[in-house]
Scaffold this motif. Structure first.
Motif, short mmCIF file in Angstrom:
data_model
loop_
_atom_site.label_atom_id
_atom_site.label_comp_id
_atom_site.label_asym_id
_atom_site.label_seq_id
_atom_site.Cartn_x
_atom_site.Cartn_y
_atom_site.Cartn_z
N ASP A 1 -29.74 8.71 15.51
CA ASP A 1 -29.30 9.42 16.72
C ASP A 1 -29.02 10.89 16.40
O ASP A 1 -29.40 11.78 17.17
CB ASP A 1 -28.06 8.76 17.29
CG ASP A 1 -27.53 9.49 18.51
OD1 ASP A 1 -28.23 9.51 19.55
OD2 ASP A 1 -26.43 10.06 18.44
N SER A 2 -28.37 11.13 15.27
CA SER A 2 -28.04 12.51 14.90
C SER A 2 -29.32 13.31 14.67
O SER A 2 -29.39 14.50 15.03
CB SER A 2 -27.16 12.55 13.65
OG SER A 2 -27.91 12.33 12.46
N LEU A 3 -30.33 12.70 14.09
CA LEU A 3 -31.59 13.41 13.85
C LEU A 3 -32.29 13.71 15.16
O LEU A 3 -32.80 14.82 15.36
CB LEU A 3 -32.49 12.59 12.93
CG LEU A 3 -33.83 13.25 12.56
CD1 LEU A 3 -33.61 14.60 11.88
CD2 LEU A 3 -34.66 12.34 11.67
N ARG A 4 -32.32 12.73 16.06
CA ARG A 4 -32.98 12.96 17.36
C ARG A 4 -32.29 14.08 18.13
O ARG A 4 -32.96 14.89 18.79
CB ARG A 4 -32.98 11.66 18.17
CG ARG A 4 -33.91 10.59 17.60
CD ARG A 4 -34.07 9.42 18.56
NE ARG A 4 -34.98 8.42 18.05
CZ ARG A 4 -34.60 7.24 17.53
NH1 ARG A 4 -33.31 6.92 17.50
NH2 ARG A 4 -35.50 6.39 17.06
N ARG A 5 -30.97 14.13 18.06
CA ARG A 5 -30.22 15.19 18.74
C ARG A 5 -30.59 16.56 18.17
O ARG A 5 -30.79 17.53 18.92
CB ARG A 5 -28.72 14.95 18.59
CG ARG A 5 -28.17 13.82 19.44
CD ARG A 5 -26.78 13.41 18.97
NE ARG A 5 -25.86 14.53 18.95
CZ ARG A 5 -24.67 14.50 18.33
NH1 ARG A 5 -24.28 13.40 17.68
NH2 ARG A 5 -23.86 15.55 18.36
N ARG A 6 -30.71 16.64 16.86
CA ARG A 6 -31.06 17.92 16.23
C ARG A 6 -32.50 18.31 16.54
O ARG A 6 -32.80 19.47 16.81
CB ARG A 6 -30.82 17.83 14.72
CG ARG A 6 -29.36 17.86 14.34
CD ARG A 6 -29.15 17.64 12.85
NE ARG A 6 -29.32 16.23 12.49
CZ ARG A 6 -29.44 15.79 11.23
NH1 ARG A 6 -29.44 16.65 10.23
NH2 ARG A 6 -29.56 14.51 10.99
N LEU A 7 -33.40 17.32 16.49
CA LEU A 7 -34.81 17.62 16.77
C LEU A 7 -35.00 18.15 18.19
O LEU A 7 -35.83 19.04 18.42
CB LEU A 7 -35.65 16.36 16.57
CG LEU A 7 -35.92 15.95 15.12
CD1 LEU A 7 -36.53 14.56 15.06
CD2 LEU A 7 -36.84 16.96 14.44
N GLU B 1 -25.25 25.17 15.70
CA GLU B 1 -25.18 23.92 16.45
C GLU B 1 -25.80 22.77 15.67
O GLU B 1 -25.23 21.68 15.55
CB GLU B 1 -25.89 24.10 17.79
CG GLU B 1 -25.70 22.95 18.76
CD GLU B 1 -26.32 23.25 20.12
OE1 GLU B 1 -26.30 22.36 20.97
OE2 GLU B 1 -26.83 24.38 20.32
N VAL B 2 -26.98 23.01 15.11
CA VAL B 2 -27.68 21.98 14.35
C VAL B 2 -26.96 21.69 13.04
O VAL B 2 -26.79 20.53 12.64
CB VAL B 2 -29.14 22.40 14.09
CG1 VAL B 2 -29.80 21.46 13.09
CG2 VAL B 2 -29.93 22.41 15.40
#
Length: 236
Positions: A67-73, A49-50
């Protein structure tokens, strides 16, 4: 297939290394063999997923890196610090030629900058091993020995994205009295394009198609030290 693919944009090799004063490097998949965030996610059973988000971001299919980093974190919340330590010790390896290239650049008098959308947990080690002069990356928030799913605010900001990489390159260049044209920028993903566009020599290393297309030099096979073949040998 040649190890080194050159895209000529206003220069004809061989170049003179003495014309450059600074080199800025991305970390994940450039200096090292992994995307650290994907390997951390493996500990949480969420690597697929990540990694899918990481790949889309690096290909430029997700325009908002923050945004993509926050979603992964958020998907990493609760992962123990021990998982980071395992990634560092068991999975992180330097890409071929990374040590040799950095050593050669330092021997020629260049200053080195590590600019990463990854994490200080790993950049501290990489920077120390390669002799980096400056480092900018993201600080994971850790609560009770586990990731909170967020980042800590630093003096310069919270997230090192493409624009922050560009700003850091230009700031470090100014600090040593170097012009942007006297800088080299090396990366592999879409978030490296802003700093690569600001540098006098942009280098894509085993990069995504969008990055290869815009770089002045693309190393598609072989190690990072292949870059040295662009430059005239130093006079004896």
């Amino acid at each position: 297939m040649q190890d080194l693919t050159l895209v000529t944009q206003g220069f004809t090799p061989p170049l003179r290394l003495s014309d450059y004063k600074l080199a800025a490097f991305d970390m994940d998949s450039t200096l090292i063999n992994i995307e650290c965030i994907d390997e951390i996610a493996d500990a949480a059973g969420r690597k697929a997923e990540v990694a899918a988000i990481t790949e889309a971001a690096m290909r430029g299919e997700i325009s908002d890196f923050k945004d993509s980093l926050r979603r992964r974190l958020a998907l990493l919340k609760g992962v123990p610090v021990a998982a980071l330590e395992a990634v560092l010790k068991e999975r992180l390896r330097f890409n071929p030629g990374a040590r040799e290239l950095c050593a050669a650049l330092k021997a020629a008098g260049l200053k080195l900058v590590l600019v990463s959308g990854g994490f200080t947990f790993f950049t501290r080690y990489v920077a120390a091993e390669l002799g980096m002069d400056w480092v900018r990356s993201n600080e994971l928030e850790i609560v009770d020995g586990a990731l909170s799913g967020g980042l800590l605010m630093q003096a310069w900001g919270e997230i090192c994205d493409g624009e922050e990489k560009r700003r850091m390159l230009l700031q470090c260049a100014a600090d040593i009295g170097a012009l942007p044209g006297e800088c080299i920028a090396v990366g592999d993903g879409a978030n490296d394009l802003p700093m690569m566009g600001a540098a006098g020599l942009s280098v894509a290393y085993h990069a995504k198609p969008k990055v290869r297309a815009q770089a002045m030099v693309a190393i598609n096979e072989g190690g990072l030290d292949r870059l040295l073949s662009l430059f005239q040998p130093r006079a004896a």
